[in-house]
Write a protein that holds these residues in place. Structure first.
Motif, short mmCIF file in Angstrom:
data_model
loop_
_atom_site.label_atom_id
_atom_site.label_comp_id
_atom_site.label_asym_id
_atom_site.label_seq_id
_atom_site.Cartn_x
_atom_site.Cartn_y
_atom_site.Cartn_z
N GLY A 70 49.26 48.29 43.96
CA GLY A 70 49.08 49.64 43.45
C GLY A 70 48.22 49.75 42.22
N ALA A 71 47.18 48.89 42.11
CA ALA A 71 46.27 48.92 40.95
C ALA A 71 47.02 48.78 39.63
CB ALA A 71 45.44 50.21 40.96
N LEU A 76 40.87 50.71 40.40
CA LEU A 76 40.13 50.15 41.53
C LEU A 76 38.75 49.64 41.13
CD1 LEU A 76 39.49 49.66 44.52
CD2 LEU A 76 39.08 52.11 44.76
N ASN A 77 38.02 50.42 40.35
CA ASN A 77 36.64 50.03 40.02
C ASN A 77 36.56 48.88 39.02
OD1 ASN A 77 37.41 51.35 37.70
ND2 ASN A 77 35.76 52.84 37.70
N LEU A 82 38.42 42.04 37.02
CA LEU A 82 39.68 41.35 36.74
C LEU A 82 39.60 39.89 37.16
CD1 LEU A 82 42.30 44.02 37.89
CD2 LEU A 82 41.62 43.48 35.54
N ALA A 83 39.00 39.66 38.33
CA ALA A 83 38.86 38.28 38.81
C ALA A 83 37.74 37.55 38.08
CB ALA A 83 38.60 38.27 40.31
N ARG A 84 36.64 38.22 37.83
CA ARG A 84 35.49 37.57 37.17
C ARG A 84 35.87 37.06 35.78
NH1 ARG A 84 31.53 38.21 33.58
NH2 ARG A 84 32.30 40.24 32.91
N THR A 85 36.62 37.88 35.03
CA THR A 85 36.94 37.55 33.65
C THR A 85 38.19 36.70 33.51
OG1 THR A 85 38.18 39.62 33.40
CG2 THR A 85 35.84 39.64 32.79
N MET A 90 43.02 36.09 41.12
CA MET A 90 42.40 36.57 42.34
C MET A 90 42.48 38.09 42.34
SD MET A 90 44.20 33.90 45.02
CE MET A 90 43.37 34.58 46.46
N ALA A 91 41.53 38.74 43.03
CA ALA A 91 41.58 40.19 43.14
C ALA A 91 40.99 40.63 44.46
CB ALA A 91 40.82 40.85 41.98
N TRP A 92 41.66 41.57 45.08
CA TRP A 92 41.14 42.25 46.26
C TRP A 92 40.42 43.48 45.76
CZ3 TRP A 92 43.43 46.29 49.83
CH2 TRP A 92 42.71 46.36 51.02
N PHE A 93 39.14 43.58 46.04
CA PHE A 93 38.32 44.63 45.43
C PHE A 93 37.47 45.33 46.48
CE2 PHE A 93 35.71 40.91 45.65
CZ PHE A 93 34.42 41.36 45.84
#
Length: 346
Positions: A70-71, A76-77, A82-85, A90-93
């Motif tokens: 649920g974010a 969402l954007n 979140l994953a890069r930094t 892990m992040a589903w984007f």
């Protein structure tokens, strides 16, 4: 790095008294935080829950995926960031949430590229699996595990049947991708850029009168009581990726790293698509109870939609080519693969 090392204090104490160190098997548990923007009841949650159980079983409970639905870790954007930094491991984007950042991947969202319904998402997953080496280059800041697409979208309206282009003109529709924006503009309707998580609020407040989404968008965000009519047109298909933070991966023990790497690849992307977007009873029951009327647009309007879509794709590909990107070759390859895999069926 959001890996937490949980030391068993009693074991440490016992071994420290004896002048030794606790055995590695009893010493460490690793938790990877996974950011997921959809709510837990969503069909997209299935794959993550299954993989959480599989990894725990394979490691004797030493590797845990902590799932944030649920974010809850950010909007969402921001999920790719979140994953890069490393805020998340892990992040589903959603690529469309950051327009222009992944230009070649966004071509996989093009209108009428895939067949309608569940076959569209299955076909798209196979296409993205074949193109994954090229897609990874656009996501070089992370380890990209896979890319998938939802079912091709249609247009849902809160209170007006959609039987022609004229029925949509001047009306405000939520548009999730750059392609949707241009197509809605091209038929003299009004695109409104809000994330899926805000569709219900927009419909309730009247800031939008409809949404461009797929049936699972209706189901996932429970807006079946807020829309009444549907037209199977536009058929854009939103791309989603699963990103793994590079440092999080590097710091894993080798055996766990191999297991996490095993979450990636076209086969796992296809598994996700099947679990998330094929028909299943709860989804079918919800859509039936929503009582949404499907409209058939007249032939002239269907042609108009196709013409607007084709013009958008042609212009967009040309624009990317001017920037030095191999857009034409990439799009043509995706289109050929789609035609090939569509024939395989579900």
């Amino acid at each position: 790095m959001v890996v937490r090392w949980l030391v068993l204090a009693s074991v440490v104490f016992a071994f420290s008294v004896a002048g030794g160190a606790p055995p590695a098997a009893a010493q460490d548990k690793i938790t990877l935080k996974v950011a997921i923007f959809t709510p837990e009841p969503a069909s997209s949650s299935k794959w993550f829950k299954i993989k959480k159980e599989e990894l725990a079983k394979a490691t004797g409970g030493k590797l845990d995926l902590e799932l944030f639905f649920g974010a809850s870790m950010g909007p969402l954007n921001r999920h790719f960031e979140l994953a890069r930094t490393g805020v998340a491991d892990m992040a589903w984007f959603q690529e469309g949430a950051t327009p222009g950042r992944f230009p070649l991947t966004e071509l996989l969202q093009s209108p009428f590229l895939y067949p309608p319904g569940a076959l569209g998402s299955i076909t798209a997953a196979k296409v993205a699996g074949d193109l994954l080496p090229e897609l990874k280059k656009e996501h070089a800041d992370v380890d990209l595990l896979w890319v998938v697409n939802n079912r091709p979208s249609g247009i849902y309206d809160a209170n007006k049947p959609i039987k022609s282009v004229a029925d949509m003109q001047g009306r405000r529709y939520r548009t999730p991708t750059p392609a949707d924006v241009q197509i809605i503009k091209g038929i003299s309707a009004v695109p409104v850029g809000i994330p899926a998580t805000e569709m219900a609020e927009g419909l309730q407040k009247g800031t939008i009168v409809g949404v461009v989404t797929d049936p699972f968008g209706i189901f996932t965000f429970r807006i079946g009581n807020l829309v009444k009519y549907y037209a199977d047109t536009v058929r854009t298909s939103i791309t989603f990726g699963l990103a793994l933070n590079k440092d999080s991966r590097a710091k894993l023990p080798e055996d766990m790293r191999k297991l996490v790497d095993g979450l990636g690849g076209g086969k796992e992307g296809l598994s996700f698509a099947r679990l998330a977007w094929e028909d299943y009873p709860v989804f079918l029951d919800y859509m039936k109870q929503s009582n949404i009327t499907a409209n058939q647009m007249d032939a002239a309007s269907e042609k108009k939609m196709r013409d607007v879509a084709d013009a958008y794709v042609k212009a967009h590909v040309a624009e990317l080519e001017k920037k030095g990107l191999p857009a034409r070759a990439f799009y043509d390859k995706a289109k050929a693969l789609s035609a090939k895999y569509a024939k395989e069926g579900l």
